[in-house]
Design a protein around this motif. Structure first.
Motif, PDB file in Angstrom:
ATOM      1  N   UNK A 148       0.827  -1.206   0.000  1.00  0.00           N
ATOM      2  CA  UNK A 148       0.000   0.000   0.000  1.00  0.00           C
ATOM      3  C   UNK A 148       0.864   1.260   0.000  1.00  0.00           C
ATOM      4  N   UNK A 149       1.859   1.306   0.872  1.00  0.00           N
ATOM      5  CA  UNK A 149       2.721   2.490   0.961  1.00  0.00           C
ATOM      6  C   UNK A 149       3.520   2.685  -0.324  1.00  0.00           C
ATOM      7  N   UNK A 150       4.038   1.604  -0.871  1.00  0.00           N
ATOM      8  CA  UNK A 150       4.906   1.699  -2.046  1.00  0.00           C
ATOM      9  C   UNK A 150       4.128   1.695  -3.356  1.00  0.00           C
ATOM     10  N   UNK A 151       2.864   1.335  -3.310  1.00  0.00           N
ATOM     11  CA  UNK A 151       2.038   1.376  -4.506  1.00  0.00           C
ATOM     12  C   UNK A 151       2.425   0.344  -5.550  1.00  0.00           C
ATOM     13  N   UNK A 152       2.668  -0.886  -5.118  1.00  0.00           N
ATOM     14  CA  UNK A 152       3.060  -1.941  -6.055  1.00  0.00           C
ATOM     15  C   UNK A 152       2.056  -3.094  -5.972  1.00  0.00           C
TER      16      UNK A 152
END
Length: 240
Positions: A148-152
């Motif tokens: 979620x934080x890294x958007x992957x």
């Protein structure tokens, strides 16, 4: 020709597991070599590694003077793979949680064009055996948090069963990798994605260790939480 393959396994107090691990890996991948990176295990894991190496030329041992962590062990192993002219470098745990029967699926993915292959517990066909609810929640929650934080879109960012092609290792700027614990797996995969490498997941069944103690700790988990934000910030600044 089959790719020259080096399977890297960091060890600390894995004497009860090492011989079976090496035997099962080489039975499945007889053309591979195994590199044991031992951090001066008090239980004699390093000495056992030397005995295995003396009996089988496919086994090598890298002795380190003290316990220095998972990330640095893999980075030194990767450098050995590059210096030795290997085409593929694997990460595997020596505690028998990573089943060698999955190795052909990794190599098949590489033959089909993957740069990095992840053994995923979080996709159809994958799973975990032997964990309680708390460990399941920690693992899945940590992976979801990082995704979620890294958007992957990678489903298992925290897996430690991985394979890298030589070209992938050369492109990752390994000298700038800073994570050393749980976050190391997140960082190397994220760097690969940021470089535009083809990252492929294959299903694995992770089996909890039968002997010895887990190396996971609160400090390692806390490092991962902080490191995910650092990675996001570094990416925004163009440093990754």
């Amino acid at each position: 020709m089959a790719p020259r393959t080096l399977i890297i396994t960091p060890t600390y107090n894995e004497r009860d597991n090492l011989a079976e691990f090496v035997s099962s890996v080489l039975a499945t991948a007889p053309d591979a070599h195994v590199l044991v990176v031992d951090d001066a295990s008090p239980d004699g894991t390093g000495a056992l590694g030397d005995e295995l190496a003396a009996r089988d030329g496919r086994v090598r041992v890298l002795h380190r003077a003290a316990k220095r962590g998972l990330g640095t062990a893999y980075l030194e192993g990767f450098q050995r793979a590059l210096d030795g002219g290997y085409d593929v470098a694997f990460e595997m745990d020596a505690d028998l949680s990573h089943d060698p029967r999955h190795l052909p699926a990794f190599l098949d993915a590489i033959a089909r064009g993957a740069d990095v292959v992840l053994g995923s517990r979080n996709m159809p066909g994958g799973g975990v055996e032997g964990w309680g609810l708390g460990r399941h929640a920690l693992s899945k929650g940590g992976s979801l948090y990082a995704r979620t934080i890294l958007g992957v879109g990678v489903r298992d960012l925290t897996t430690g069963y991985k394979a890298f092609t030589r070209s992938a290792l050369l492109s990752l700027d390994l000298g700038s990798v800073r994570s050393n614990g749980y976050a190391f797996q997140i960082e190397t995969t994220y760097r690969a994605l940021r470089k535009g490498l083809r990252v492929v997941e294959v299903p694995i069944v992770f089996v909890d260790r039968r002997a010895g103690r887990s190396k996971m700790s609160r400090r390692i988990f806390a490092e991962a939480i902080v490191e995910v934000f650092r990675l996001k910030l570094d990416a925004a600044r163009g440093r990754i």
